[in-house]
Design a protein around this motif. Structure first.
Motif, PDB file in Angstrom:
ATOM      1  N   SER A 245      11.500  23.475  -4.214  1.00 37.55           N
ATOM      2  CA  SER A 245      11.711  22.063  -4.561  1.00 37.55           C
ATOM      3  C   SER A 245      11.278  21.225  -3.365  1.00 37.55           C
ATOM      4  N   GLN A 246      10.539  20.176  -3.592  1.00 36.24           N
ATOM      5  CA  GLN A 246      10.135  19.342  -2.472  1.00 36.24           C
ATOM      6  C   GLN A 246       9.896  17.901  -2.918  1.00 36.24           C
ATOM      7  N   ILE A 247      10.069  17.002  -1.967  1.00 36.36           N
ATOM      8  CA  ILE A 247       9.743  15.595  -2.208  1.00 36.36           C
ATOM      9  C   ILE A 247       8.283  15.378  -1.824  1.00 36.36           C
ATOM     10  N   ARG A 248       7.557  14.711  -2.711  1.00 39.34           N
ATOM     11  CA  ARG A 248       6.161  14.392  -2.420  1.00 39.34           C
ATOM     12  C   ARG A 248       5.960  12.898  -2.525  1.00 39.34           C
ATOM     13  N   LEU A 249       5.209  12.363  -1.596  1.00 46.84           N
ATOM     14  CA  LEU A 249       4.888  10.940  -1.645  1.00 46.84           C
ATOM     15  C   LEU A 249       3.959  10.657  -2.822  1.00 46.84           C
ATOM     16  N   HIS A 250       4.154   9.502  -3.440  1.00 45.38           N
ATOM     17  CA  HIS A 250       3.318   9.112  -4.572  1.00 45.38           C
ATOM     18  C   HIS A 250       1.910   8.762  -4.080  1.00 45.38           C
TER      19      HIS A 250
ATOM     20  N   SER B 195      -2.039   5.938  -0.564  1.00 44.20           N
ATOM     21  CA  SER B 195      -3.335   5.265  -0.470  1.00 44.20           C
ATOM     22  C   SER B 195      -3.289   4.052   0.456  1.00 44.20           C
ATOM     23  N   LEU B 196      -2.114   3.448   0.637  1.00 46.13           N
ATOM     24  CA  LEU B 196      -1.995   2.280   1.517  1.00 46.13           C
ATOM     25  C   LEU B 196      -1.901   2.658   2.996  1.00 46.13           C
TER      26      LEU B 196
ATOM     27  N   GLU C  88     -11.985  -4.232   3.099  1.00 46.36           N
ATOM     28  CA  GLU C  88     -11.549  -2.927   2.597  1.00 46.36           C
ATOM     29  C   GLU C  88     -10.168  -3.022   1.955  1.00 46.36           C
ATOM     30  N   LEU C  89      -9.258  -3.743   2.611  1.00 46.95           N
ATOM     31  CA  LEU C  89      -7.911  -3.912   2.062  1.00 46.95           C
ATOM     32  C   LEU C  89      -7.951  -4.761   0.795  1.00 46.95           C
ATOM     33  N   ALA C  90      -8.804  -5.777   0.775  1.00 47.24           N
ATOM     34  CA  ALA C  90      -8.933  -6.618  -0.415  1.00 47.24           C
ATOM     35  C   ALA C  90      -9.396  -5.805  -1.619  1.00 47.24           C
ATOM     36  N   MET C  91     -10.338  -4.908  -1.424  1.00 46.08           N
ATOM     37  CA  MET C  91     -10.832  -4.071  -2.514  1.00 46.08           C
ATOM     38  C   MET C  91      -9.730  -3.166  -3.050  1.00 46.08           C
ATOM     39  N   LEU C  92      -8.932  -2.577  -2.152  1.00 49.77           N
ATOM     40  CA  LEU C  92      -7.844  -1.689  -2.588  1.00 49.77           C
ATOM     41  C   LEU C  92      -6.817  -2.460  -3.413  1.00 49.77           C
TER      42      LEU C  92
END
Length: 245
Positions: free
Chosen positions: A92-97, A102-103, A115-119
């Motif tokens: 069992s483990q916690i995984r980041l979404h 991506s941020l 680049e940030l605007a596109m994301l």
């Protein structure tokens, strides 16, 4: 030379056809070792596995161990530890979404404004108010900043030295934004305040994304989810040894 073979056939009444086959029978397949069990899932997987397998004869509790790693947020069940053919593990483990990852929040990654605007444009569902979100995207695409730098250096004959540098940045970007996104896989989105930390290198400006709230949420959720699952495991399988790493 053909040998005469006597064949005795006992057929039921009404049988109209009997087929006799000659030759060797097909070879039986060689026995194979059991497939190893190696399962990795999200938080709660070990408790769920034990709930469904505890009384099926697959393993005995005394031949199992649970290892808890709070730093990596993992609970691992090892069963049939000394049986090479039937041993296995469930994690069992916690995984980041993926959205949160991506941020690159709270990392050393520096985003350029475009680049940030596109994301953010591609993930506009992160904004509770999409109109305000698109205004922010437009601001990033047309980022403007006034950068004032002041350098003061002096050296005196007696050895005294002064070396001062100051920099003031005024931009059209807000100090922080609020996005609604999930931090962990399998969990609901939550509102996160994300601060901009500017890095200025001559004419180039980039941003680190900082969120103390994300760190607090991770620390609180980590211990809570582990303790809840361990309590369930103790109820389901009280004889399994639980070891904190």
């Amino acid at each position: 030379m053909n040998e005469n073979k006597q064949i005795v056939i006992n057929a039921e009444a009404g049988t109209k056809e009997v087929i006799i086959r000659e030759g060797a029978a097909p070879k039986l397949l060689d026995p194979k070792a059991p497939l190893p069990c190696n399962i990795e899932g999200l938080a709660g997987s070990v408790a769920e596995y034990l709930k469904k397998r505890i009384n099926t004869g697959q393993f005995e509790q005394k031949n199992c161990t649970i290892l808890v790693d709070r730093e990596d947020v993992r609970i691992t069940l090892f069963f049939n530890e000394r049986d090479e053919y039937n041993q296995g593990k469930v994690v069992s483990q916690i995984r980041l979404h993926p959205d949160f990852e991506s941020l690159r929040i709270n990392s050393s990654y520096a985003w350029s404004p475009v680049e940030l605007a596109m994301l953010l444009k591609m993930h506009r569902y992160w904004f509770e108010d999409r109109i305000e979100g698109m205004k922010l995207v437009s601001t990033l695409f047309n980022y403007k900043a006034d950068i004032a730098q002041k350098v003061e250096q002096s050296v005196e004959g007696n050895g005294n030295r002064q070396d001062n540098f100051s920099q003031v940045v005024n931009s059209n970007l807000p100090n922080s934004i609020t996005l609604k996104l999930p931090i962990f896989k399998g969990k609901e989105p939550q509102a996160l305040e994300i601060e901009f930390f500017a890095k200025v290198d001559g004419r180039d400006v980039a941003f680190l994304l900082i969120s103390p709230g994300a760190n607090e949420a991770f620390e609180a959720f980590r211990d809570e989810v582990i303790d809840v699952e361990l309590n369930s495991i103790r109820e389901i399988a009280p004889e399994i040894a639980i070891i904190e790493k």
